[in-house]
Design a protein around this motif. Structure first.
Motif, mmCIF file in Angstrom:
data_model
loop_
_atom_site.group_PDB
_atom_site.id
_atom_site.type_symbol
_atom_site.label_atom_id
_atom_site.label_comp_id
_atom_site.label_asym_id
_atom_site.label_seq_id
_atom_site.Cartn_x
_atom_site.Cartn_y
_atom_site.Cartn_z
ATOM 1 N N ASP A 11 0.826 -1.209 0.000
ATOM 2 C CA ASP A 11 0.000 0.000 0.000
ATOM 3 C C ASP A 11 0.859 1.257 0.000
ATOM 4 O O ASP A 11 0.528 2.242 -0.653
ATOM 5 C CB ASP A 11 -0.938 0.009 1.210
ATOM 6 C CG ASP A 11 -2.040 -1.019 1.093
ATOM 7 O OD1 ASP A 11 -2.376 -1.410 -0.038
ATOM 8 O OD2 ASP A 11 -2.558 -1.437 2.141
ATOM 9 N N THR A 67 0.773 4.041 -2.909
ATOM 10 C CA THR A 67 0.331 5.404 -2.596
ATOM 11 C C THR A 67 1.411 6.429 -2.899
ATOM 12 O O THR A 67 1.136 7.479 -3.474
ATOM 13 C CB THR A 67 -0.067 5.498 -1.111
ATOM 14 O OG1 THR A 67 -1.137 4.585 -0.888
ATOM 15 C CG2 THR A 67 -0.520 6.889 -0.753
ATOM 16 N N THR A 79 0.090 6.704 -7.108
ATOM 17 C CA THR A 79 -0.974 7.713 -7.063
ATOM 18 C C THR A 79 -0.803 8.622 -5.849
ATOM 19 O O THR A 79 -1.545 8.504 -4.878
ATOM 20 C CB THR A 79 -2.359 7.043 -7.004
ATOM 21 O OG1 THR A 79 -2.386 6.167 -5.881
ATOM 22 C CG2 THR A 79 -2.667 6.277 -8.261
ATOM 23 N N ASN A 110 -6.111 12.313 -1.478
ATOM 24 C CA ASN A 110 -7.101 11.284 -1.181
ATOM 25 C C ASN A 110 -6.436 9.926 -0.951
ATOM 26 O O ASN A 110 -6.773 9.209 -0.004
ATOM 27 C CB ASN A 110 -8.126 11.193 -2.319
ATOM 28 C CG ASN A 110 -9.290 10.299 -1.969
ATOM 29 O OD1 ASN A 110 -9.695 10.225 -0.811
ATOM 30 N ND2 ASN A 110 -9.828 9.628 -2.966
ATOM 31 N N SER A 111 -5.472 9.548 -1.787
ATOM 32 C CA SER A 111 -4.814 8.250 -1.635
ATOM 33 C C SER A 111 -3.945 8.220 -0.370
ATOM 34 O O SER A 111 -3.833 7.181 0.278
ATOM 35 C CB SER A 111 -3.976 7.907 -2.869
ATOM 36 O OG SER A 111 -2.927 8.828 -3.041
ATOM 37 N N ALA A 164 -4.694 9.874 2.385
ATOM 38 C CA ALA A 164 -5.665 9.725 3.481
ATOM 39 C C ALA A 164 -6.124 8.279 3.604
ATOM 40 O O ALA A 164 -6.229 7.742 4.718
ATOM 41 C CB ALA A 164 -6.853 10.649 3.248
ATOM 42 N N VAL A 165 -6.371 7.633 2.475
ATOM 43 C CA VAL A 165 -6.765 6.219 2.496
ATOM 44 C C VAL A 165 -5.626 5.371 3.053
ATOM 45 O O VAL A 165 -5.855 4.463 3.865
ATOM 46 C CB VAL A 165 -7.190 5.746 1.083
ATOM 47 C CG1 VAL A 165 -7.355 4.239 1.034
ATOM 48 C CG2 VAL A 165 -8.463 6.439 0.657
ATOM 49 N N LEU A 166 -4.392 5.654 2.641
ATOM 50 C CA LEU A 166 -3.247 4.921 3.181
ATOM 51 C C LEU A 166 -3.154 5.105 4.689
ATOM 52 O O LEU A 166 -2.909 4.146 5.420
ATOM 53 C CB LEU A 166 -1.940 5.381 2.525
ATOM 54 C CG LEU A 166 -0.669 4.763 3.117
ATOM 55 C CD1 LEU A 166 -0.618 3.267 2.847
ATOM 56 C CD2 LEU A 166 0.562 5.451 2.568
ATOM 57 N N LEU A 209 -5.532 5.660 6.793
ATOM 58 C CA LEU A 209 -6.585 4.859 7.420
ATOM 59 C C LEU A 209 -6.232 3.377 7.399
ATOM 60 O O LEU A 209 -6.412 2.676 8.398
ATOM 61 C CB LEU A 209 -7.917 5.099 6.695
ATOM 62 C CG LEU A 209 -9.140 4.435 7.294
ATOM 63 C CD1 LEU A 209 -9.367 4.919 8.727
ATOM 64 C CD2 LEU A 209 -10.360 4.732 6.446
ATOM 65 N N ILE A 210 -5.713 2.912 6.278
ATOM 66 C CA ILE A 210 -5.305 1.503 6.178
ATOM 67 C C ILE A 210 -4.203 1.197 7.180
ATOM 68 O O ILE A 210 -4.239 0.179 7.876
ATOM 69 C CB ILE A 210 -4.853 1.172 4.740
ATOM 70 C CG1 ILE A 210 -6.065 1.165 3.810
ATOM 71 C CG2 ILE A 210 -4.132 -0.167 4.679
ATOM 72 C CD1 ILE A 210 -5.707 1.079 2.345
#
Length: 137
Positions: A68, A72, A76, A80-81, A83-85, A87-88
């Motif tokens: 991940d 990230t 990309t 947004n990516s 922030a998703v990383l 959270l993951i």
């Protein structure tokens, strides 16, 4: 081939390695548990399975976090990516922490009290008192 395409393949390689580690680790954990079950019985086999597969899960999580992270940062890199990383990583960190506590039986800040010399002293005390470390002489 662009840098992003190469990094996407690298991330996919890490994901495949993580999945492979989980599958091979499960099989290995089952083999260890069967061997312990034959030699020492069911309760110790269950504990061996939990500890062995718990370690495998920790390894798999670390490899998947690396995939991940590569995807990230290198493929990309958008807000947004990221922030998703985040959270993951937060979820996987919580899972890793929970698994480590489950395997060790104590939280990390108490690990020193449950290892090393204190464990040896506890075992020696249990040996002197016939298996009960809390029993006074």
């Amino acid at each position: 081939m662009t840098f992003s395409a190469v990094m996407e393949h690298v991330a996919q390689g890490f994901e495949a390695a993580g999945a492979l580690a989980l599958v091979v680790g499960l099989l290995w954990s089952l083999l260890v548990a069967v061997r312990v079950w034959r030699e020492q019985g069911g309760r110790r086999a269950y504990r061996a399975l939990r500890e062995t597969f718990g370690g495998v899960l920790l390894l798999g999580l670390e490899i998947l976090v690396a995939a991940d992270l590569i995807r990230t940062v290198a493929v990309t890199p958008t807000l947004n990516s990221v922030a998703v990383l985040g959270l993951i990583v937060l979820i996987r960190t919580f899972l890793s922490f929970s698994l480590q506590v489950e395997i060790d039986g104590v939280p990390p800040w108490r690990r020193a009290a449950a290892s090393g010399l204190s464990t040896i002293a506890h075992a020696a005390q249990a040996n002197r008192t016939g298996g009960r470390a809390d029993q006074q002489r």
